[in-house]
Design an enzyme around this catalytic site. Structure first.
Site, PDB file in Angstrom:
ATOM      1  N   SER A 114       0.815  -1.217   0.000  1.00  0.00           N
ATOM      2  CA  SER A 114       0.000   0.000   0.000  1.00  0.00           C
ATOM      3  C   SER A 114       0.850   1.270   0.000  1.00  0.00           C
ATOM      4  CB  SER A 114      -0.927   0.007   1.216  1.00  0.00           C
ATOM      5  OG  SER A 114      -0.184  -0.136   2.426  1.00  0.00           O
ATOM      6  N   ASP A 133      -2.624   6.400  11.840  1.00  0.00           N
ATOM      7  CA  ASP A 133      -1.818   5.937  10.709  1.00  0.00           C
ATOM      8  C   ASP A 133      -0.545   6.771  10.625  1.00  0.00           C
ATOM      9  OD1 ASP A 133      -0.682   5.090   8.357  1.00  0.00           O
ATOM     10  OD2 ASP A 133      -2.471   5.357   7.125  1.00  0.00           O
ATOM     11  N   HIS A 157       1.518   5.395   6.392  1.00  0.00           N
ATOM     12  CA  HIS A 157       1.225   5.923   5.062  1.00  0.00           C
ATOM     13  C   HIS A 157       1.433   7.438   5.065  1.00  0.00           C
ATOM     14  CE1 HIS A 157      -0.980   2.058   5.219  1.00  0.00           C
ATOM     15  NE2 HIS A 157      -0.570   1.951   3.968  1.00  0.00           N
TER      16      HIS A 157
END
Length: 502
Positions: free
Chosen positions: A244, A478, A481
Site C-alpha cells: 500500500s 496511521d 502511510h
C-alpha cells in the site's frame, strides 16, 4: 658720500606684488586639481580600451578591442552590484546560522544575470525609499526567521555553476526546504486520492506539510514537469508493484500527471474501477499520450498461499515462488517495485509455520532469512522474464514509520507533529534496505534503487495520523502511510530525475 638705498617697498608696490603672488598660486592649485581629476577619469573610462596598432590584421584588432570593451562592461557591472551583493551575502550567512531546516525562496533557480539585476534593483529601491542597509537587513532577517522553521546542519550554498549534475549527485543526501510554490498540485484538482491519504479532505487544517521541497546538498533536484513526464512515457506502460505504500506513490503520480491533461475525460480506469483499499489492481489510461499508469498489489512480491499444517489449513508465504499476478507486470516499460512494510508485521516477524518452500512449511524461520529468499526469487524472475532493452526497473527502499508511544495497534501516535524533525529517529540503516541492495548487486538486469528512506525519516509531519478517515473516533492512528499531496510526490520527483538522466 653716496646715500644708502632703503630696501623697503612703498605700499602700492607691496599690494601689487602680493596680489600677483596670490593669483599665481591660486591658478596653479586650480590647474593641478583639474588635471588630476581629468587624468583619473580618463584612466578609469578608457584604460580597458587598448587599440593594438601592431596587430597582424584588422580582424585581430577588432577582436582585441571587443574583448577590452567586454572587460570594461564586466568591471562596471561588478562595481554596480558590489554593495547589494555584500548585503545579500550577509543575509545568506544569517539564514544559514538559524536553527532548524533551511528555508529558501522559491525562485532559487534564477540565473546569475537575473540575480545580479535583482540585486541592483533592490539596492536602488532601498536608496529611493530612504531605508538604510541596517534597517533593510533587520527586516529581511525577520522574514528569514519566520520562513525558516528548522535547520539541521550548516549547509554550504552552492552556485549553479558549482553544483554537480544530477547523474553524479547523491540525491538521498540533503535537507528539506520550506517552499511556498509547493505542493505540485492541489488536493481538489485530483480525483484519484483515496480516503486513507486524503488528509485535507478528512479535516486536517494545517497545510505546511505539503510545502516542503527536498534539496540535495550537491545538486538541484529537477522540479517535476508533468508534460515532459507524459512525453517520456508516451505509448508506454508505467507500472507500480508492491504494498500500500507503493499505492501511495502511484496515486501521487496520477495526481501529478493529471494536472497536465487538458480534457479530464480522456483519463480513465480501464475497467471503470474507483480506487479503494479493497481492490488492488488498476490501470489508468491517458488517451492523449496513449500510455497507462498502473498499480498491482503484491505485499511480498512472492506468492501468498495456504498449506495444511496438522489438521488445519494455514496461510503461508511461498518464498520460492513469484506472485501469481506477475504475468501482468511483464511487458511494462517502467517497473517500480517495493516490499518492506509487511515484513514488520507480527506474523512475518515470528515466522512460525508461515514460510513455505515447495511442500515444506518451516516450523520457524528468521524474518531476514525469509526476506532474502523471497527477494532472490523476485530477482531470478526479473532476470528471466524482463528484457532490459525494453524495460527500466526501479526498486524503492523502505519508507519509515513514526509511531511514538507504541505500535500501530497499541496506542502509537504522531498527531502532534506539524513540522519535520530536526534529526532522524533511527541512527542505523534498515536491514531491509541492506538485503535489497545486496540482492540487486547480484542481478544481471540493471536495477535502479530509489533511496527514499533517509529523506522520509525527517517527515513525521507527513502521515495521515487521525486524518486517515473522515471520522477521527478510532484510537488507531496511521503513522506509516502519507498524506497527498505530500512526501510521495518527492519520491516521484526522484523517479522523474532518474528517467530524465537516461
Amino acid at each position: 658720500m653716496e646715500r644708502q638705498r632703503s630696501f623697503s617697498f612703498k605700499p602700492t608696490r607691496l599690494m601689487l606684488f602680493s596680489f600677483t603672488i596670490f593669483s599665481s598660486f591660486l591658478f596653479l592649485s586650480t590647474f593641478t586639481i583639474w588635471l588630476s581629476k581629468s587624468t583619473s577619469s580618463l584612466h578609469h573610462h578608457h584604460t580597458p580600451l587598448h587599440f593594438n596598432s601592431s596587430s597582424s590584421s584588422d580582424g585581430d584588432t577588432v577582436g582585441d578591442n571587443f574583448q577590452s570593451l567586454t572587460g570594461f562592461t564586466q568591471n562596471f557591472t561588478v562595481t554596480a552590484v558590489r554593495i547589494p551583493t555584500l548585503i545579500d551575502n550577509r543575509l545568506a550567512r544569517t539564514q544559514k546560522s538559524l536553527s532548524g531546516f533551511k528555508s529558501e525562496a522559491s525562485g532559487h533557480h534564477a540565473d546569475a544575470a537575473t540575480a545580479a539585476a535583482n540585486a541592483t534593483l533592490n539596492f536602488t529601491s532601498m536608496q529611493d525609499s530612504g531605508t538604510s542597509p541596517g534597517e533593510r537587513f533587520s527586516e529581511e532577517q525577520k522574514k528569514v526567521e519566520a520562513a525558516s522553521l528548522f535547520e539541521k546542519t550548516q549547509v554550504p550554498v552552492l552556485n549553479k555553476a558549482e553544483k554537480e549534475t544530477v547523474k553524479g549527485c547523491d540525491l538521498a543526501n540533503g535537507y528539506w526546504v520550506f517552499d511556498e510554490s509547493y505542493p505540485l498540485y492541489a488536493r481538489d484538482s485530483c480525483p484519484f486520492i483515496d480516503e486513507g491519504f486524503d488528509c485535507e479532505g478528512n479535516g486536517r487544517l494545517d497545510r505546511n506539510y505539503s510545502k516542503w521541497r527536498w534539496q540535495p546538498r550537491e545538486c538541484d533536484l529537477p522540479r517535476f514537469n508533468a508534460t515532459k513526464m507524459l512525453e517520456m512515457i508516451r505509448g508506454k506502460r508505467l507500472v507500480f508493484v508492491g504494498d500500500s505504500i507503493n499505492r501511495n506513490q502511484w496515486e501521487s503520480m496520477l495526481c501529478m500527471l493529471f494536472g497536465a491533461v487538458k480534457d479530464p475525460k480522456r483519463v480513465y480506469e480501464a475497467r471503470g474501477r474507483k480506487i479503494t483499499k479493497e481492490k488492488g489492481n488498476y490501470s489508468f489510461r491517458f488517451l492523449d499520450y496513449q500510455c497507462t499508469v498502473e498499480y498491482y498489489v503484491s505485499h511480498f512480491l512472492v506468492h501468498e498461499s495456504k498449506a495444511r499444517v496438522g489438521q488445519k489449513r494455514r496461510p503461508t508465504l511461498r518464498i520460492d515462488a513469484i506472485d501469481h499476478g506477475s504475468s501482468r507486470w511483464r511487458g511494462a516499460d517502467i517497473l517500480v517495485f517495493n516490499t518492506a512494510h509487511w515484513w514488520s508485521h507480527h506474523k512475518t516477524q515470528a515466522g512460525v509455520y508461515y514460510y513455505q518452500e515447495g511442500n515444506l512449511v518451516h516450523p520457524r524461520l528468521n524474518v531476514s532469512t525469509a526476506m532474502r529468499k523471497a527477494l532472490t526469487t523476485w530477482a531470478s524472475w526479473v532476470d528471466k522474464r524482463i528484457n532490459p532493452r525494453k524495460t527500466q526497473v526501479f526498486f524503492r527502499s523502505s519508507a519509515p514509520s513514526h509511531f511514538r508511544g507504541g505500535n500501530w495497534n497499541s496506542g502509537g501516535h504522531c498527531t502532534e507533529a506539524t513540522h519535520p524533525l530536526n534529526e532522524t529517529l533511527s541512527s542505523t540503516y534498515p536491514e531491509k534496505n541492506i538485503i535489497i541492495e545486496e540482492i540487486v548487486k547480484l542481478m544481471k538486469t540493471p536495477v535502479t534503487l530509489l533511496n527514499i528512506t533517509n529523506l522520509s525519516e525527517y517527515r513525521i509531519d507527513g502521515h495521515p495520523s487521525i486524518y486517515g478517515r473522515k471520522t477521527q473516533s478510532s484510537k488507531i492512528q496511521d503513522c506509516s502511510h502519507w498524506c497527498l499531496p505530500g512526501v510521495p510526490d518527492t519520491w516521484n520527483e526522484l523517479l522523474y530525475s532518474h528517467l530524465q538522466s537516461r
